[in-house]
Write an enzyme that holds these catalytic residues in place. Structure first.
Site, mmCIF file in Angstrom:
data_model
loop_
_atom_site.group_PDB
_atom_site.id
_atom_site.type_symbol
_atom_site.label_atom_id
_atom_site.label_comp_id
_atom_site.label_asym_id
_atom_site.label_seq_id
_atom_site.Cartn_x
_atom_site.Cartn_y
_atom_site.Cartn_z
ATOM 1 N N GLY A 181 0.714 -1.139 0.001
ATOM 2 C CA GLY A 181 0.103 -0.071 0.115
ATOM 3 C C GLY A 181 0.820 1.279 -0.007
ATOM 4 N N ASP A 182 2.059 1.041 0.333
ATOM 5 C CA ASP A 182 3.029 2.428 0.131
ATOM 6 C C ASP A 182 4.536 2.146 0.160
ATOM 7 O OD1 ASP A 182 3.675 4.985 0.574
ATOM 8 O OD2 ASP A 182 3.975 4.918 2.755
ATOM 9 N N LEU A 183 4.512 1.362 -1.170
ATOM 10 C CA LEU A 183 5.771 0.533 -1.347
ATOM 11 C C LEU A 183 6.638 1.437 -2.097
ATOM 12 C CD1 LEU A 183 7.105 -1.957 -0.414
ATOM 13 C CD2 LEU A 183 6.432 -2.877 -2.693
ATOM 14 N N TRP A 184 7.055 2.677 -1.795
ATOM 15 C CA TRP A 184 8.304 3.146 -2.358
ATOM 16 C C TRP A 184 9.388 2.793 -1.905
ATOM 17 C CZ3 TRP A 184 11.372 7.088 -0.128
ATOM 18 C CH2 TRP A 184 11.398 7.342 1.351
ATOM 19 N N ASN A 187 10.600 2.084 1.577
ATOM 20 C CA ASN A 187 9.930 1.198 2.470
ATOM 21 C C ASN A 187 10.257 -0.361 2.162
ATOM 22 O OD1 ASN A 187 8.737 3.022 4.260
ATOM 23 N ND2 ASN A 187 6.692 2.971 2.955
#
Length: 281
Positions: A181-184, A187
């Site tokens: 969901g926030d895989l920049w 992370n």
């Protein structure tokens, strides 16, 4: 509550002063050596931390080969988890592990609880149609929030709505997958045990959510994509991957516009224009 008090509550005894780590833009993060092993303590809003802890547990329970740090516990505004030691980058293992994580789930798009992506509340009320979820839980709530702060004009919001309303015309519905969901890239941790994921904002949706976020602010490379698509039973990316990439980059771009201001305005409009052009081809 002070950090040492939180550690003591969890039965951890520090053996050296805490060392500050980069926590991104939202949180305070420390590494602490303890008698029970090295841990990382993150200080943030307790509700956001509870969502993060739930997300880490969900990623760990998914059974992929990715490393997910174990949560030691949450004490008020502190979340304490195991520390990961650095190791060599293995993009092939990351691609394979992410494909494992993205196995289809027999569930609706969404999540049982709302959580947060950064500091932005993330509504997750389930919907059975993925296109509707992307429009009603992701693109339009953020678009309207940006418009409310003067970051998108009324005409720009209307263009976003038109793009969102056209999803059913080209994007097939499908059984969702668990997504980080926030895989920049920040992370993703290359640990001594293999590629690891931290700071999730989990829900169930199209797996391209994670791929699009990885390519938005970085370039995972050919080895990553070869391993990912092969593990998902494909020789290469699907033909409509560029269009999907743009569609699923809109949400994080809108979130960055909302959080950090007009420096992301041009990128939002470029992505909307790209999707408008795809619709006209």
């Amino acid at each position: 509550m002070k950090l040492n008090d939180a550690l003591e509550t969890l039965g951890l005894a520090a053996t050296a002063p805490p060392r500050a780590l980069s926590g991104g833009d939202m949180a305070e993060v420390w590494r602490i050596e303890t008698a029970q092993g090295a841990v990382v303590a993150k200080r943030d809003d307790p509700e956001r931390l509870a969502g993060e802890a739930e997300g880490l547990a969900a990623l760990g329970d998914a059974g992929s080969s990715l490393v997910i740090p174990a949560v030691m516990g949450q004490v008020g505004s502190w979340l304490v988890m195991e520390a990961l030691e650095p190791g060599p980058a293995d993009w092939t293992a990351l691609g394979r592990g992410l494909a494992e994580l993205h196995a289809p789930c027999e569930a609706a798009h969404g999540w049982a609880h709302d959580n947060a992506c950064g500091a932005t509340p993330q509504p997750n009320a389930p919907l059975h149609d993925g296109r509707a979820f992307q429009r009603e839980r992701r693109l339009m709530p953020l678009g309207e929030a940006c418009h409310g702060r003067g970051l998108l004009s009324r005409s720009e919001l209307a263009r976003l709505k038109q793009v969102a309303d056209q999803l059913e015309a080209w994007l097939p519905d499908q059984v969702p997958s668990l997504v980080h969901g926030d895989l920049w890239s920040g992370n993703v941790i290359h640990s001594s045990r293999g590629p690891a994921l931290i700071d999730p904002a989990v829900y169930r949706h199209y797996p391209e959510v994670d791929l699009a976020m990885l390519t938005l602010f970085g370039a995972p490379g050919e080895a990553f994509f070869e391993a990912y698509w092969q593990a998902r039973g494909r020789e290469r990316a699907p033909a409509d991957w560029p269009r999907r990439e743009a569609a699923f980059q809109l949400y994080p771009l809108l979130n960055h516009l909302l959080l950090f201001g007009r420096g992301y305005h041009a990128a939002v409009l470029r992505t909307i224009t790209r999707l408008e052009q795809d619709s006209n081809d």
